[in-house]
Design a protein around this motif. Structure first.
Motif, mmCIF file in Angstrom:
data_model
loop_
_atom_site.group_PDB
_atom_site.id
_atom_site.type_symbol
_atom_site.label_atom_id
_atom_site.label_comp_id
_atom_site.label_asym_id
_atom_site.label_seq_id
_atom_site.Cartn_x
_atom_site.Cartn_y
_atom_site.Cartn_z
ATOM 1 N N ALA A 252 0.843 -1.206 0.000
ATOM 2 C CA ALA A 252 0.000 0.000 0.000
ATOM 3 C C ALA A 252 0.882 1.261 0.000
ATOM 4 O O ALA A 252 0.613 2.238 -0.710
ATOM 5 N N ASP A 256 1.470 4.293 -3.013
ATOM 6 C CA ASP A 256 1.343 5.740 -2.773
ATOM 7 C C ASP A 256 2.641 6.485 -3.109
ATOM 8 O O ASP A 256 2.609 7.569 -3.699
ATOM 9 N N PHE A 288 -5.553 3.874 5.831
ATOM 10 C CA PHE A 288 -4.396 3.175 5.269
ATOM 11 C C PHE A 288 -4.369 1.715 5.755
ATOM 12 O O PHE A 288 -4.107 0.792 4.966
ATOM 13 N N LYS A 290 -6.876 -0.162 6.635
ATOM 14 C CA LYS A 290 -7.918 -0.939 5.952
ATOM 15 C C LYS A 290 -7.450 -1.323 4.547
ATOM 16 O O LYS A 290 -7.636 -2.450 4.090
ATOM 17 N N ARG A 291 -6.806 -0.357 3.855
ATOM 18 C CA ARG A 291 -6.314 -0.627 2.508
ATOM 19 C C ARG A 291 -5.192 -1.672 2.525
ATOM 20 O O ARG A 291 -5.075 -2.513 1.631
ATOM 21 N N GLN A 294 -6.654 -5.041 2.640
ATOM 22 C CA GLN A 294 -7.183 -5.403 1.313
ATOM 23 C C GLN A 294 -6.039 -5.854 0.391
ATOM 24 O O GLN A 294 -6.188 -6.784 -0.410
ATOM 25 N N CYS A 295 -4.899 -5.185 0.524
ATOM 26 C CA CYS A 295 -3.724 -5.570 -0.272
ATOM 27 C C CYS A 295 -3.258 -6.987 0.080
ATOM 28 O O CYS A 295 -2.824 -7.740 -0.805
#
Length: 662
Positions: A252, A256, A288, A290-291, A294-295
């Motif tokens: 993640a 970015d 961040f 949470k993302r 997901q990653c």
């Protein structure tokens, strides 16, 4: 293997002879011819079986002699050979005992002999338990009377309550030294070639290697070198931490910071800083975090973009690790946690199929007999754990790699974890510890000179690259203090610098019992006095320089070894000769306990024993006025050469690269 067969046949033969004696005595005592006739068939059968056993035993003995003759190029393990001789003598002296104890060790005091057999006292205790009162000295006498013909014992004598002092034949020791010089330092023959897997180093991707990895890397590499020298097939595995939830936050953060990472390779120079940045965001930014989760899901589903991001991060780490491995001369195959991902489902299913899995607050756990904590094989969210991946790795090493010996070199803090993993593998029937050796070789932590955990002044973990660079700087300072820069070429100076720096770092670790913590001190490890690599490297360089002083090249020494008897008349010659030949005994001991400091201690003893010899026994005699060499005592030069050969091989096993000039 053949020695074991010989023991088995000898034991059976002795049992048959006991029965024959018993029955013969019974027959002679019986006056009734009918009774005698009734026993005759049994006696005849026993005598026939006895004849067959003697025939087979003679064949085995001849085969064993042929095997020894074929292996004559190898270095003999004198302690082991004496064990065979005294084992046979003890079985003949005490045929009524099963598995009688055998204890043969080097004698600590040279005036009492070279080796000592200490079995008589224990044998007396065993016989006493069978209501046979016998004096240990009497047993020692019986053992001595039953010593078979052999090539290496000059004489034996009884001392104290029943110790048997053993004196070796000097001519035989001389022959062994000549064999070493003609054939090189060859390992003792293997009964069977086994496959060994050593799991060591094991850094985590995206994190710097630190002093903990240093210990695992150095100890694991040396163990591999030992097994390789002895003739085993060795697989060196780097179980890298390259999978798991932390990769979600790293990917993640990569997306970015370098949004074009799929087309342009991201310039990540400091991966440690990159990791810290992503961890800070993960801890402080819920969006961040949470993302990141997901990653992780997308990575575990092996989506192409996420697999590429994962590979990029792994590659950056791998390059950094490789710099360390090049410095330390480490050969290792990376097989990280990711390698075992596909196998973990099957492992869990196998435990479930055998009814060994229990539910515990949503987790799937495995309890093992005798273990207080369970293994968690599936987390409550359905993910796998270190327990699962270590089980999968162990299963793969047993069944796919077909390893006979599996060794894990990690810090002692993981001993309980491995204990439970091994217990689970035995419980499910993957291996029998009597057949397959699976072992955790744990080690203590590295301490600073303040006796606290080794850290930088700012409190951070010491980076391995920084530590190696500091070693290089200090070793160059040491060489310049000794003015070696004035006599060595720039290339020789650089080689000496690397040899001293990395050799001292390795030796400082390996010369301590790995189970204990040890204090890291550049000043101590670079000291050229005492049991340090610096002292031993200088000692080896000095020994090698003696041949140059006498203007003897390698070919001349080789020819001399073929034609010159190595005299061992002087006490210091005899002491050095025996010390050189103890090398195989030392390696055999380490094979059993995996404690490499035994080899360091031996090399230090060899170096100091050589110094005693060299100070007392002239190898090269010079004219005091001209400095011209007027006499070379060749047999002593050969002792120098044998010492250097064994020291160099010992250094190789420890992973230390000596240089010819320092």
């Amino acid at each position: 293997m053949m020695d074991e067969q010989l023991c088995a046949y000898t034991s059976r033969l002795q049992e048959q002879e006991r029965q024959i004696q018993s029955l013969s005595a019974e027959v002679e005592s019986l006056q009734n011819p009918v009774s005698q006739e009734g026993l005759s068939p049994q006696l005849d059968d026993l005598r026939e079986e006895n004849t067959r056993l003697k025939y087979r035993l003679n064949i085995l003995k001849r085969s064993l002699q042929e095997e020894r003759s074929e292996c004559s190029k190898s270095m003999m393990n004198i302690n082991q050979r004496l064990g065979e001789i005294f084992g046979e003598a003890i079985r003949a002296a005490c045929p009524q005992l099963d598995n009688p104890p055998l204890a043969v060790t080097p004698n600590q005091q040279a005036k009492f002999g070279d080796y000592q057999c200490n079995s008589a006292m224990a044998l007396a205790q065993m016989l006493k338990a069978q209501n046979q009162k016998v004096n240990p000295r009497e047993i020692a006498e019986r053992i001595m009377q039953n010593i078979p013909d052999n090539e290496l014992i000059q004489k034996t004598e009884i001392a104290g309550p029943g110790f048997i002092n053993i004196h070796l034949k000097r001519t035989f020791v001389s022959k062994l030294l000549t064999n070493l010089l003609l054939n090189g330092v060859q390992p003792p023959p293997l009964a069977s070639k086994k496959k060994v897997v050593v799991d060591f180093s094991s850094p985590n991707i995206a994190k710097e290697m630190h002093v903990g990895h240093l210990r695992s890397t150095i100890i694991g590499d040396s163990m591999c070198r030992l097994f390789e020298f002895l003739g085993y097939e060795v697989l060196r595995l780097n179980h890298v931490g390259d999978w798991g939830t932390q990769f979600g936050m790293l990917i993640a953060h990569l997306q970015d910071k370098f949004p074009n990472y799929l087309t342009v390779s991201p310039p990540i120079e400091d991966l440690q800083a990159f990791y810290k940045e992503s961890k800070k965001r993960f801890d402080e930014d819920e969006v961040f975090k949470k993302r990141a989760y997901q990653c992780v899901v997308k990575l575990q589903s092996k989506e192409a973009d996420f697999m590429k991001a994962w590979k990029l991060i792994c590659d950056v780490s791998r390059k950094e690790f490789q710099k360390v491995y090049v410095c330390l001369d480490i050969q290792i195959i990376e097989r990280g946690e990711s390698f075992y991902q596909e196998m973990m489902t099957a492992v869990v299913q196998e435990f479930e199929a055998k009814g060994l899995v229990e539910m515990d607050e949503g987790r799937k756990v495995v309890f093992c007999p005798g273990q207080s904590i369970p293994l968690t094989v599936v987390k409550s969210d359905g993910g796998y754990t270190y327990d699962t991946s270590d089980l999968a790795a162990l299963r793969h090493r047993i069944f796919d790699e077909r390893a006979d010996i599996i060794i894990y070199v990690t810090d002692s803090g993981q001993s309980t974890h491995f204990q439970v993993v091994f217990a689970a593998a035995q419980m499910i029937g993957w291996y029998d510890p009597q057949v397959t050796r699976v072992e955790h070789a744990g080690f203590g932590v590295v301490l600073g000179e303040d006796k606290k955990k080794f850290k930088t002044r700012s409190g951070d973990t010491v980076r391995l690259r920084d530590l190696l660079d500091e070693g290089l700087k200090r070793s160059m300072d040491k060489l310049q203090d000794k003015e070696r820069d004035k006599v060595l070429t720039p290339e020789e100076l650089t080689r000496a610098q690397r040899s001293v720096a990395f050799g001292c770092i390795k030796y400082a670790d390996l010369s301590h019992n790995r189970i204990n913590d040890y204090v890291f001190s550049f000043d101590k490890m670079l000291d050229d006095r005492g049991n340090t690599a610096a002292y031993l490297l200088y000692a080896l360089t000095r020994i090698r320089s003696i041949a140059r002083l006498a203007n003897l090249d390698e070919a001349t020494l080789k020819r001399a070894a073929e034609s010159t008897d190595i005299l061992l008349d002087h006490d210091k010659e005899w002491k050095l000769g025996k010390c050189i030949l103890r090398f195989p005994e030392i390696l055999h001991k380490i094979l059993d306990d995996l404690l490499l400091h035994t080899l360091s201690d031996y090399l230090y003893e060899l170096a100091t024993t050589f110094t005693e010899f060299y100070d007392t026994c002239y190898c090269v005699e010079k004219d005091r006025q001209t400095g011209e060499v007027i006499k070379v005592n060749m047999w002593r030069m050969l002792l120098c050469e044998a010492t250097a050969a064994v020291m160099a091989k010992g250094f190789h096993i420890l992973g230390i690269n000596p240089v010819h000039r320092m």
